[in-house]
Design an enzyme around this catalytic site. Structure first.
Site, short mmCIF file in Angstrom:
data_model
loop_
_atom_site.label_atom_id
_atom_site.label_comp_id
_atom_site.label_asym_id
_atom_site.label_seq_id
_atom_site.Cartn_x
_atom_site.Cartn_y
_atom_site.Cartn_z
N SER A 228 69.41 29.53 60.65
CA SER A 228 69.80 28.66 61.76
C SER A 228 70.93 27.75 61.33
CB SER A 228 68.61 27.81 62.19
OG SER A 228 68.36 26.77 61.24
N ASP A 229 71.76 27.36 62.30
CA ASP A 229 72.61 26.21 62.03
C ASP A 229 71.68 25.02 61.81
OD1 ASP A 229 74.76 24.52 61.69
OD2 ASP A 229 75.82 25.20 63.47
N TRP A 230 72.19 24.00 61.15
CA TRP A 230 71.31 22.91 60.73
C TRP A 230 70.78 22.16 61.95
CZ3 TRP A 230 72.23 25.91 57.19
CH2 TRP A 230 71.95 25.68 55.85
N ALA A 232 69.14 23.80 64.47
CA ALA A 232 69.32 24.61 65.68
C ALA A 232 68.06 25.36 66.11
CB ALA A 232 70.46 25.62 65.46
#
Length: 791
Positions: A228-230, A232
Site C-alpha cells: 500500500s501507499d503509506w 492507503a
C-alpha cells in the site's frame, strides 16, 4: 519455495496477519523463531530518504544522500542509458545504507500541469514514462536493491487524494493510465508495486480485485509484492482478497485483528491470506539473498552522474541570435535568489537531504563565468520588492548580458497540494520584463512543471533546467558556456494558458468524484488533434547545432495480426558542434489520433551520420476496446517533436478495425451524456458527511460546530508536535491533516493516534461528547508500540 511453504505451514493465523503489515513505518515484520528477516524500505524516487526515526512517517530528518534530478527533469533527457545509470547509482547508496527497497520510480501520467506531485513523474505520455521508468528500475535492481513502481493507478492529483474517485473510461485507462506501468513491469520486473491512495471507478485501488488480481497479476503476470501507499488501507480484508499483500506503515492491532476475525468467520478466504503471506515471505527472502550481491558505492561518482543527468535533461527553448553559449569574457549580471538558494527538488516524501548541494554563486566562477550578483526578488513572496528590483536593474546596466534564475518557488510544488495556477511569481515576471527592456536576457527556468510565459517575447534565450538535483548549478554553467550542448526535449506540452489544458474544468471541481472527461485526449494527443496553438509542443528542444533526418525504411508496408515491423532512418549533425538528438517515432491514425511508440537518442560529431533502428509490435498499432485490437491503416511518423515531423510512411493493415470515434470538443471535454455512455454503470461514489466516520476528514468536521472545535485542537496539536526538517515539510503535514481521512491519520501518526482514540473523537464529533471523551482517554492510556511476536 520449499522454505516458504515450510514456514507457512508453521505460522499461526495471528502471525500470518502480522506479516501482512509493517513492523513500524519502514520495516517489514520479522519472526525470529522461524528465521523470517525484516526488510527496510525507504522513500525515493530521485534519491534516498532514509529517516533516522523508523517509527515515524512524518517527513522527519533523513541521512544525507545524493539528490539526483527528479523524474520531471530526467524524462527530458529521453535517454534510457542515463536513467539506468541514475538507478544504478541510487541503488548503490541504498545498499550502502542497508536499504532493501527504494520506493520509486513514479509512473503516473501528468494529466494536468496543476498536480502538485508532477515533479516526481516522468511525462504526459505512457510510452516515455514506461520505458524510462523500466531502465531506472533495472539500474536500481542491478545493485541488489529492489525498486517499487508507484502509484498504481490513476493517481493524478493531490487534492483530497485519499478520498477521491478517479472516473476513467476503459480505453483511456488502458491506453493512457495503465500502459506505462505495464511496459515497465513487464520489461524490468520490479520487486514491488505500490497501490495508490485514490479510488478508481468507485473502488479503492488497494482493494480493487479487477486491478490487482486481474490486470496486474493475471494479465501482466506480475508475481511480486503489492504494498500500500503509506496509509492507503481502508478495508484491509478487501485488500487481502484483492491481492494487496502488505500494509504500510504499521497502523495498530486493529487491521491484524480484522483479518483474523474475517478468516475465522469465513468472510475472508484463508487461501487469499496465504497467497499474500507467500508473496511477503518471497519478498523478504529475496531481499535477504540480494544482500550478498556485490556493489560499488562512490559518493563523488554519484554526484557526477547527478550533474550529467541535469545537463543532459535541460531543454533549450529559445536562443535568438545565438546568444548561447556565452562568449568568453562576457560580463554577466547574475540575477535571482535561486542563484544562492537553488530550486533543485520538490517538497514532500521525496525531499532528499543532499550530500553536496551546489549554488550558482559558487560554481559559475569555476567555469569562467564572470558576474555581478543581485538577488532581484524574495523567493518566499510573490509581490515585488522595489529595492531589490532597483538594485538588479543597476547591476544589469553594468553587464553585457543578464542571466536570470526564475521559476517556481519551493512552496508552489509540494506533495499533497495542487497548484491553482501555472504562473511564476509576479516579482520574477516583473524582474524579467524590466531588465529585458535594456539588456539581452537569458532566463534559467527552474521548476518541475509547465508555466505560462507572457514574458517570453522579451527574453533572448530560455534554458529550462527543470529541477536539477544537487549538481544543478555546475550543470547550468556547463550549458551556458557550451561545455555541454543542450540535448533535452520536453516530456510534456507547454500550453499557452491553463484554460487550454484538456482537463481544465474537471481537475479539482469535486473533492470526491474526478471525471476524466478528456478520455484519451491527454497532453499532445489533445493539442495536436485539436490543432491548438501551444507554447512549446511535446518533444520540443533546441540545440547549439542542427540535425537532419533522412532515408526512412520499413521492413513491410502491410501489417497483419501477429506481425512486427522494423524501421530505420538516419540522423545527421548538420551543424558545427557535437550534439545529441532525441528522435521520436509516432503512429498516426486519421487526423485525430497520434501516439508515441518509440524513441532513441544519438550523439553525433559535426557532419556525422548514424542510423537508428526500431522494431514496432502489433501492440504499437492497436487500440483498446474490450481488449487490444489492431487498428486499420496508419502512418508511421518520424520527427524531432510531436509537431516537427521529418519523415513519414503509410502502413496498410487490411484486417484492422477502425477505433471508435471519441468526440474531440474544442474545449477538450465531452458532455456528461457522451462520457458516461462509455461505462456499463456510472462509477460515481456518494459521500455522506453525517454521521462522521473513520473516512471523514477534518475539513468535513467543519460542517458541525463541535467538529470545528476538534479541527482547531488538532491543528494546535499538530503544530506543536509534528517535527520536520524544514518549514515545507511541516506545511505539507498540516495540509494533509486537513484533507486526510481519520484512518490515514492513525496510520501515519507513529502511534500518537490509535483507531480506538479516533473512534472516541468521532463520537465527540457526532454529539456523543461524554462517551467519546471517556473512550478517547481510555484508549490513549493503552497506546503501545508494536511488539515482535517471535513464537
Amino acid at each position: 519455495m520449499n522454505q516458504i511453504e515450510d514456514i507457512l505451514s508453521q505460522l499461526t493465523l495471528e502471525q500470518k496477519a502480522d506479516l501482512c503489515s509493517g513492523l513500524n513505518a519502514w520495516n517489514t515484520f520479522p519472526i525470529a523463531s522461524l528465521g523470517v528477516p525484516e526488510a527496510l524500505m525507504t522513500d525515493g524516487p530521485h534519491g534516498l530518504r532514509k529517516q533516522y526515526d523508523k517509527e515515524s512517517a512524518m517527513l522527519e530528518s533523513s541521512v544525507p544522500a545524493t539528490c539526483f534530478p527528479p523524474a520531471a527533469t530526467t524524462a527530458c533527457s529521453w535517454d534510457k542509458d542515463l536513467l539506468y545509470r541514475v538507478g544504478e547509482a541510487l541503488g548503490s547508496e541504498a545498499r550502502d545504507q542497508g536499504v532493501s527497497l527504494v520506493l520509486g520510480p513514479g509512473i503516473n501520467i501528468k494529466r494536468s500541469p496543476l498536480c502538485g506531485r508532477n515533479f516526481e513523474y516522468f511525462s504526459e505520455d505512457p510510452i516515455l514514462s514506461g520505458d524510462l521508468g523500466a531502465q531506472m528500475i533495472k539500474g536500481i535492481q542491478s545493485t541488489g536493491t529492489g525498486a517499487c513502481i508507484k502509484h498504481f493507478a490513476a493517481n493524478n492529483r493531490e487534492y483530497f487524494r485519499m478520498v477521491s474517485n478517479s472516473i476513467v473510461d476503459e480505453r483511456a485507462l488502458h491506453e493512457i493510465y495503465l500502459q506505462g506501468f505495464e511496459r515497465a513491469i513487464k520489461t524490468a520486473r520490479p520487486y514491488a508495486v505500490m497501490s495508490a491512495y485514490n479510488m478508481l471507478n468507485g473502488d479503492y485501488c488497494g482493494e480493487k480485485k479487477e486491478l490487482i488480481a486481474g490486470i496486474l497479476r493475471e494479465d501482466w503476470g506480475f508475481d511480486g509484492l503489492v504494498v500500500s501507499d503509506w496509509g492507503a488501507c481502508y478495508n484491509r480484508e478487501k485488500g487481502i482478497a484483492a491481492g494487496m499483500d502488505l500494509e504500510m506503515p504499521y497502523s495498530g492491532e486493529e487491521n491484524t485483528e480484522r483479518i483474523m476475525r474475517s478468516v475465522a468467520k469465513g468472510t475472508l478466504d484463508q487461501q487469499a491470506l496465504d497467497a499474500c503471506v507467500r508473496r511477503v515471505l518471497s519478498f523478504v527472502f529475496r531481499c535477504e539473498a540480494e544482500k550478498s550481491k556485490p556493489y560499488t558505492y562512490d559518493a563523488q561518482k554519484n554526484h557526477e552522474i547527478a550533474r550529467e543527468a541535469a545537463a543532459s535533461s535541460a531543454v533549450l527553448l529559445k536562443n535568438e541570435n545565438g546568444l548561447l553559449p556565452l562568449k568568453p569574457g562576457t560580463k554577466v549580471a547574475l540575477l535571482g535568489e535561486f542563484a544562492e538558494k537553488p530550486r533543485y527538488q520538490g517538497a514532500g516524501s521525496s525531499m532528499i537531504n543532499p550530500l553536496q548541494l551546489e549554488t550558482a554563486l559558487e560554481e559559475f566562477p569555476k567555469y569562467g563565468i564572470h558576474f555581478i550578483y543581485s538577488k532581484g526578488y524574495d523567493s518566499t513572496k510573490d509581490e515585488t520588492d522595489e529595492s531589490l528590483l532597483t538594485d538588479a536593474k543597476r547591476v544589469a546596466d553594468e553587464a553585457d548580458v543578464a542571466v536570470i534564475f526564475a521559476g517556481l518557488p519551493a512552496h508552489y510544488e509540494m506533495e499533497g497540494i495542487d497548484r491553482t495556477h501555472i504562473c511564476i511569481p509576479q516579482n520574477q515576471a516583473e524582474l524579467i520584463e524590466q531588465v529585458a527592456a535594456t539588456k539581452p536576457v537569458v532566463v534559467l527556468l527552474c521548476g518541475g512543471a509547465p508555466v505560462e510565459m507572457p514574458w517570453i517575447g522579451c527574453v533572448t534565450s530560455l534554458l529550462h533546467c527543470y529541477l536539477g538535483g544537487e549538481a544543478s548549478a555546475s550543470a547550468a554553467a556547463q550549458l551556458l558556456t557550451g561545455a555541454v550542448n543542450p540535448s533535452g526535449k520536453l516530456a510534456e506540452t507547454y500550453p499557452i494558458h491553463l484554460s487550454d489544458t484538456p482537463s481544465y474544468r474537471f481537475f479539482s471541481d469535486d473533492r470526491h468524484n474526478v471525471e476524466y472527461r478528456e478520455s484519451i485526449y491527454v497532453g499532445y494527443r489533445y493539442y495536436d488533434a485539436a490543432k491548438m496553438d501551444v507554447l512549446f509542443p511535446f518533444g520540443y528542444g533546441l540545440s547549439y547545432t542542427t540535425f537532419s533526418y533522412s532515408d526512412l525504411r520499413l521492413s513491410r508496408d502491410t501489417l497483419l495480426a501477429g506481425q512486427s515491423l522494423s524501421l530505420s532512418f538516419t540522423v545527421t549533425n548538420t551543424g558545427k558542434v557535437a550534439g545529441a538528438e532525441a528522435a521520436q517515432v509516432y503512429i498516426e491514425h486519421g487526423p485525430a489520433e497520434k501516439h508515441l511508440c518509440a524513441f532513441g537518442k544519438v550523439f553525433l560529431q559535426p557532419g556525422e551520420t548514424k542510423e537508428l533502428s526500431f522494431t514496432l509490435s502489433e501492440r504499437d498499432f492497436s487500440f483498446y476496446h474490450g481488449g487490444w485490437k489492431l487498428m486499420d491503416d496508419c502512418t508511421v511518423l518520424v520527427g524531432a517533436s510531436s509537431r516537427d515531423i521529418r519523415l513519414k510512411a503509410m502502413v496498410s493493415i487490411p484486417r484492422g478495425m477502425t477505433p471508435p470515434k471519441y468526440p474531440l470538443a474544442t474545449d477538450g471535454h465531452w458532455d456528461a451524456v457522451a462520457f458516461y455512455s462509455l461505462f456499463d454503470k456510472i462509477p460515481q461514489i456518494s459521500f455522506s458527511k453525517h454521521p462522521f466516520t473513520i473516512n471523514a476528514t477534518l475539513t468535513d468536521f467543519d460542517s458541525a460546530a463541535i467538529g470545528r472545535q476538534i479541527h482547531r485542537v488538532a491543528k494546535w496539536f499538530a503544530k506543536k508536535y509534528i517535527v520536520s526538517d524544514n518549514y515545507l515539510g511541516q506545511q505539507i503535514m498540516l495540509q494533509l491533516l486537513d484533507q486526510n481521512p481519520f484512518r490515514v491519520l492513525v496510520s501515519l501518526s507513529g502511534g500518537l493516534l490509535t483507531y480506538c482514540m479516533a473512534r472516541g473523537v468521532l463520537m465527540i464529533a457526532n454529539g456523543q461528547v461524554l462517551i467519546g471523551l471517556l473512550a478517547f482517554i481510555t484508549a490513549s492510556r493503552k497506546r503501545r508500540k508494536r511488539k515482535i511476536k517471535s513464537k
